[in-house]
Structures are given as C-alpha cells and as structure tokens.
Design a protein around this motif. Structure first.
Motif, short mmCIF file in Angstrom:
data_model
loop_
_atom_site.label_atom_id
_atom_site.label_comp_id
_atom_site.label_asym_id
_atom_site.label_seq_id
_atom_site.Cartn_x
_atom_site.Cartn_y
_atom_site.Cartn_z
N ALA A 199 -7.07 -6.27 -12.06
CA ALA A 199 -6.45 -5.26 -11.22
C ALA A 199 -5.97 -5.82 -9.90
N PHE A 200 -6.34 -7.09 -9.60
CA PHE A 200 -5.99 -7.66 -8.31
C PHE A 200 -5.25 -8.98 -8.49
N GLN A 236 -4.37 -8.64 -3.53
CA GLN A 236 -3.88 -7.26 -3.39
C GLN A 236 -3.88 -6.60 -4.76
N LYS A 237 -3.90 -5.27 -4.77
CA LYS A 237 -3.91 -4.54 -6.03
C LYS A 237 -2.58 -4.72 -6.76
N TYR A 268 0.24 -3.59 -9.74
CA TYR A 268 0.76 -2.40 -10.39
C TYR A 268 1.79 -2.82 -11.44
#
Length: 196
Positions: free
Chosen positions: A20-21, A27-28, A30
């Motif tokens: 997820a990072f 950072q996250k 997406y």
C-alpha cells in the motif's frame, strides 16, 4: 490476472506491487488519483463561475493626469485592433477569451465521459486532455502583459493598475490548470474498457 500498476503521487514511481506504500518514499499508493472526478468538478465549477467576472470586470485601469479609464478584456481587444495592432489583439482575444472557454468546455466533456454521462471517442478525448494540459501554461499571457506594463509605465503622468477582472482571470487560469492536473485521464480508458 495482472496486478494494476500503482503510481506514487509524490515521487511518481510506478509500482506493480500489492504493498500500500511506495517502496521509495513511503507515501500511500493509488491505482487511480483519489476523488479525481469530484476534485476536478469542484475546480471546474469554480473556474466557470469566475469566468464571468473575469470578462465583465475591468482587467486594467489607466490613470492619466488624474483621469481614469478602465478596460475589460474585450474593450482592450477592440482598442488594440482600433489602434492598428490587430495581431496583438488576436493573440489577446485567443489567450484571454477563447482558450479559457475552450478549457472549460473540454474539461466538462472529459468529466462527462469519465463519469459515464456521455460517450465520446476515447482516443480523441485523450488527445483533448493532452492539449488542454499543454495549453494551460500559455493562459497567463494577459496577466504577464499587464504586469510588464505596470512595471514599465509607472510615471507621474501615466499609471496602470490591474483591475478586479485581472484577479478573476488569474483565478480562472489557475483553477483550470489545477482541474486538468487533478483529472486522471486513465479514467477515460477505464470507461472504454467497461464498454468493450
């Protein structure tokens, strides 16, 4: 099944990972820009509302010997054309009236397609998005011209000031640039893939 690529919004590293990072900057990650359609719509509506005062309010105020004269974008274009500076009048008209309106209409079409409310040619819409993103940096031409005039013509006889229309116009330019930046163009292809 292939894992979707995730792009870090901070360092722009593309990762095909289930993490997820971001492995580089933590950072996250997406798959798509979060809330892209909502953010773009909010910025677009703000730009559309400010487009009216940007064209109605004075963009420039000239004071000569205590007498003030204000010009909107359109009266400035007409004055330039009347003074024999037709090429400059055309540049100002295109940069100040046509381009912002084109960007507002173009981003509206992109949003309608990405949200499924309208179906257009995805490849053409992708080209439209790239053009809107490219032309955005040239939209501040008017504000640049006013700032150059203000800095050059600060004599006792003649003073030039930026009017309220200049502030509204600068806001329209910034908001449309941000709207094109927050829009995730991959949503166009997601919609295309859903119809295949």
């Amino acid at each position: 099944m292939n894992k979707p690529a995730r792009i870090c919004s901070t360092c722009h590293l593309t990762s095909i990972t289930s993490n997820a990072f971001c492995p580089r900057c933590r950072q996250k990650l997406y798959v798509r820009k979060p809330d892209s359609l909502k953010r773009t719509l909010a910025l677009l509506l703000s730009a559309t509302l400010l487009y009216i005062p940007a064209n109605v309010l004075p963009i420039m105020i000239i004071e000569k010997m205590g007498q003030g004269k204000s010009d909107t974008i359109m009266t400035g274009v007409i004055a330039l054309a009347g003074s024999g500076m037709v090429p400059i009048a055309i540049v100002v008209f295109v940069a100040s009236i046509v381009v912002p309106l084109f960007k507002i209409i173009g981003i509206t079409l992109l949003l309608l397609h990405a949200s499924g409310l309208w179906h257009g040619n995805t490849l053409r819409l992708q080209k439209l998005y790239r053009f809107i993103d490219w032309v955005g940096r040239w939209s501040m031409l008017d504000i640049f011209m006013i700032s150059v005039l203000i800095s050059l013509v600060q004599f006792r006889i003649l003073s030039i000031y930026a009017g309220q229309g200049a502030t509204a116009f600068a806001a329209v330019v910034v908001l449309t640039m941000l709207a094109s930046h927050t829009f995730d163009s991959r949503l166009l292809w997601d919609r295309w893939q859903a119809h295949e």
